[in-house]
Motif scaffolding. Sequence first.
Motif, PDB file in Angstrom:
ATOM      1  N   ALA A  37     -14.201  11.150 -81.353  1.00 51.63           N
ATOM      2  CA  ALA A  37     -14.418  12.317 -80.504  1.00 51.63           C
ATOM      3  C   ALA A  37     -13.185  12.539 -79.627  1.00 51.63           C
ATOM      4  N   PRO A  38     -12.792  13.804 -79.408  1.00 53.44           N
ATOM      5  CA  PRO A  38     -11.529  14.081 -78.718  1.00 53.44           C
ATOM      6  C   PRO A  38     -11.452  13.579 -77.285  1.00 53.44           C
ATOM      7  N   LEU A  39     -12.591  13.418 -76.613  1.00 55.13           N
ATOM      8  CA  LEU A  39     -12.557  13.011 -75.212  1.00 55.13           C
ATOM      9  C   LEU A  39     -13.106  11.606 -74.989  1.00 55.13           C
ATOM     10  N   THR A  40     -13.177  10.809 -76.039  1.00 52.04           N
ATOM     11  CA  THR A  40     -13.616   9.429 -75.885  1.00 52.04           C
ATOM     12  C   THR A  40     -12.707   8.701 -74.891  1.00 52.04           C
ATOM     13  N   GLY A  41     -13.314   8.040 -73.917  1.00 49.94           N
ATOM     14  CA  GLY A  41     -12.558   7.345 -72.889  1.00 49.94           C
ATOM     15  C   GLY A  41     -12.493   8.083 -71.570  1.00 49.94           C
ATOM     16  N   LEU A  42     -12.778   9.377 -71.586  1.00 51.17           N
ATOM     17  CA  LEU A  42     -12.774  10.158 -70.346  1.00 51.17           C
ATOM     18  C   LEU A  42     -14.082   9.906 -69.598  1.00 51.17           C
ATOM     19  N   THR A  43     -13.983   9.341 -68.433  1.00 47.91           N
ATOM     20  CA  THR A  43     -15.158   9.052 -67.621  1.00 47.91           C
ATOM     21  C   THR A  43     -14.931   9.541 -66.195  1.00 47.91           C
ATOM     22  N   GLY A  44     -16.022   9.766 -65.477  1.00 45.10           N
ATOM     23  CA  GLY A  44     -15.903  10.170 -64.083  1.00 45.10           C
ATOM     24  C   GLY A  44     -16.931  11.219 -63.712  1.00 45.10           C
ATOM     25  N   THR A  45     -16.677  11.886 -62.603  1.00 44.81           N
ATOM     26  CA  THR A  45     -17.617  12.842 -62.033  1.00 44.81           C
ATOM     27  C   THR A  45     -17.027  14.242 -62.022  1.00 44.81           C
ATOM     28  N   VAL A  46     -17.773  15.194 -62.552  1.00 50.31           N
ATOM     29  CA  VAL A  46     -17.423  16.609 -62.436  1.00 50.31           C
ATOM     30  C   VAL A  46     -18.008  17.111 -61.124  1.00 50.31           C
ATOM     31  N   GLY A  47     -17.171  17.698 -60.295  1.00 53.30           N
ATOM     32  CA  GLY A  47     -17.614  18.126 -58.975  1.00 53.30           C
ATOM     33  C   GLY A  47     -18.002  19.588 -58.909  1.00 53.30           C
ATOM     34  N   ALA A  48     -18.617  19.935 -57.795  1.00 59.60           N
ATOM     35  CA  ALA A  48     -18.997  21.327 -57.560  1.00 59.60           C
ATOM     36  C   ALA A  48     -19.153  21.561 -56.071  1.00 59.60           C
ATOM     37  N   LYS A  49     -18.882  22.779 -55.648  1.00 57.18           N
ATOM     38  CA  LYS A  49     -19.176  23.195 -54.286  1.00 57.18           C
ATOM     39  C   LYS A  49     -20.674  23.460 -54.169  1.00 57.18           C
ATOM     40  N   ASP A  50     -21.094  23.750 -52.948  1.00 55.54           N
ATOM     41  CA  ASP A  50     -22.523  23.763 -52.669  1.00 55.54           C
ATOM     42  C   ASP A  50     -23.131  25.161 -52.752  1.00 55.54           C
ATOM     43  N   PHE A  51     -23.091  25.771 -53.939  1.00 61.38           N
ATOM     44  CA  PHE A  51     -23.844  26.999 -54.180  1.00 61.38           C
ATOM     45  C   PHE A  51     -24.109  27.139 -55.672  1.00 61.38           C
ATOM     46  N   SER A  52     -25.054  27.999 -56.012  1.00 57.22           N
ATOM     47  CA  SER A  52     -25.622  28.006 -57.367  1.00 57.22           C
ATOM     48  C   SER A  52     -24.606  28.242 -58.465  1.00 57.22           C
ATOM     49  N   GLU A  53     -23.674  29.163 -58.262  1.00 59.08           N
ATOM     50  CA  GLU A  53     -22.664  29.410 -59.286  1.00 59.08           C
ATOM     51  C   GLU A  53     -21.934  28.121 -59.641  1.00 59.08           C
ATOM     52  N   GLN A  54     -21.595  27.340 -58.619  1.00 62.42           N
ATOM     53  CA  GLN A  54     -20.899  26.082 -58.848  1.00 62.42           C
ATOM     54  C   GLN A  54     -21.815  25.036 -59.485  1.00 62.42           C
ATOM     55  N   TYR A  55     -23.086  25.022 -59.088  1.00 64.85           N
ATOM     56  CA  TYR A  55     -24.030  24.103 -59.736  1.00 64.85           C
ATOM     57  C   TYR A  55     -24.046  24.346 -61.246  1.00 64.85           C
ATOM     58  N   ILE A  56     -24.142  25.618 -61.609  1.00 62.76           N
ATOM     59  CA  ILE A  56     -24.233  25.992 -63.021  1.00 62.76           C
ATOM     60  C   ILE A  56     -22.935  25.647 -63.751  1.00 62.76           C
ATOM     61  N   LEU A  57     -21.812  26.050 -63.176  1.00 61.19           N
ATOM     62  CA  LEU A  57     -20.519  25.805 -63.823  1.00 61.19           C
ATOM     63  C   LEU A  57     -20.218  24.315 -63.930  1.00 61.19           C
ATOM     64  N   GLY A  58     -20.526  23.566 -62.880  1.00 58.80           N
ATOM     65  CA  GLY A  58     -20.285  22.131 -62.916  1.00 58.80           C
ATOM     66  C   GLY A  58     -21.103  21.443 -63.993  1.00 58.80           C
ATOM     67  N   ASN A  59     -22.364  21.830 -64.111  1.00 54.52           N
ATOM     68  CA  ASN A  59     -23.207  21.270 -65.161  1.00 54.52           C
ATOM     69  C   ASN A  59     -22.705  21.653 -66.547  1.00 54.52           C
ATOM     70  N   MET A  60     -22.266  22.895 -66.707  1.00 52.89           N
ATOM     71  CA  MET A  60     -21.721  23.326 -67.991  1.00 52.89           C
ATOM     72  C   MET A  60     -20.568  22.425 -68.429  1.00 52.89           C
ATOM     73  N   VAL A  61     -19.658  22.184 -67.509  1.00 51.29           N
ATOM     74  CA  VAL A  61     -18.479  21.382 -67.839  1.00 51.29           C
ATOM     75  C   VAL A  61     -18.883  19.951 -68.187  1.00 51.29           C
ATOM     76  N   SER A  62     -19.724  19.337 -67.379  1.00 57.85           N
ATOM     77  CA  SER A  62     -20.122  17.963 -67.642  1.00 57.85           C
ATOM     78  C   SER A  62     -20.823  17.840 -68.992  1.00 57.85           C
ATOM     79  N   ILE A  63     -21.735  18.755 -69.271  1.00 57.25           N
ATOM     80  CA  ILE A  63     -22.450  18.738 -70.553  1.00 57.25           C
ATOM     81  C   ILE A  63     -21.475  18.915 -71.712  1.00 57.25           C
ATOM     82  N   LEU A  64     -20.556  19.859 -71.576  1.00 57.90           N
ATOM     83  CA  LEU A  64     -19.624  20.166 -72.655  1.00 57.90           C
ATOM     84  C   LEU A  64     -18.642  19.011 -72.882  1.00 57.90           C
ATOM     85  N   LEU A  65     -18.162  18.418 -71.810  1.00 56.52           N
ATOM     86  CA  LEU A  65     -17.265  17.266 -71.957  1.00 56.52           C
ATOM     87  C   LEU A  65     -17.988  16.106 -72.642  1.00 56.52           C
TER      88      LEU A  65
END
Length: 312
Positions: A37-65
Amino acid sequence: MKRSMKTVVASTILVGSLALAGCAPATGTDQNAGKDAPLTGLTGTVGAKDFSEQYILGNMVSILLNDNGAKTDYKTIVGSANVRTALTSGEFIGYWEYTGTSWLAYNKKDAPVVGVKAQYDAVKEIDATQGVAWLDGAPFNNTYAFAIKSDKAKALGVKTLSDVAKLPVADQTFCVESEFAARPDGWAGVKTTYGMPGATTITLDTGAIYSVTADGKDCNFGEVFATDGRIKALDLTVMADDKAYFPVYQGAFTLMQATLDKYPATAGILNKLTVLLTDQVMQTLNAKADVDGDDPADIARTFLVEQGLIKG
């Protein structure tokens, strides 16, 4: 978009606190989770600011990664400056940022750059000197704005912020969030640009601003975000920024250049998502959270499946 109702908060508490608002794994379907898998080895936390747009975008990125071999979780903290610090200190591997915020708030520039591409290019260049990389900019522009109940807008005869400045001072009442009140691209500049020295402000939690503005009793005008789905749902009318005070707030995922150098496939994977995120798409997704009450992680996963970015 912190979503409590009619809660007045002191700006020193909201902006100054590095408070955990949400932390949870956002595991993907792991279709590519094998050793190649292209991102094997990448670990850590995807961050977000404290409002819904960021909640959604942050989750999208973490799921996709994670779907491409990474092992990430997701965390929200309060205050834009705190999120940026979490990135540069290594607490976050990346998060969604806005061009105007970095240019004015982090890099302390006195004025925005005119034009979406020009502002993006300028921010990307200056942040690169600090080791921060910007992936492709999304089509959406989540700029600040002020809105009022549509029927009250008609009654007062206002369509622009210049119109608002001509109203009697008693009608110049604004609900703003504490961060906006303190930002260099926030309330002080609006008041000066439009000549409203006597205007009254009430500081509220972001989520409360929408409901209080729709109620129309405590303030006529509420600080809103252009991509927020509650503008339409609550029948609010946005005042035109006819003097072009607010800069472009184009969204893009940011991460440290060292991370991108180690995992260059990150750019191609996330840019396939980024290109889909128009103003209309973000308004629809944000409304699912702020109007319908859907869970941001569910909203994120459903969108990724619908767009064919992950398997259901």
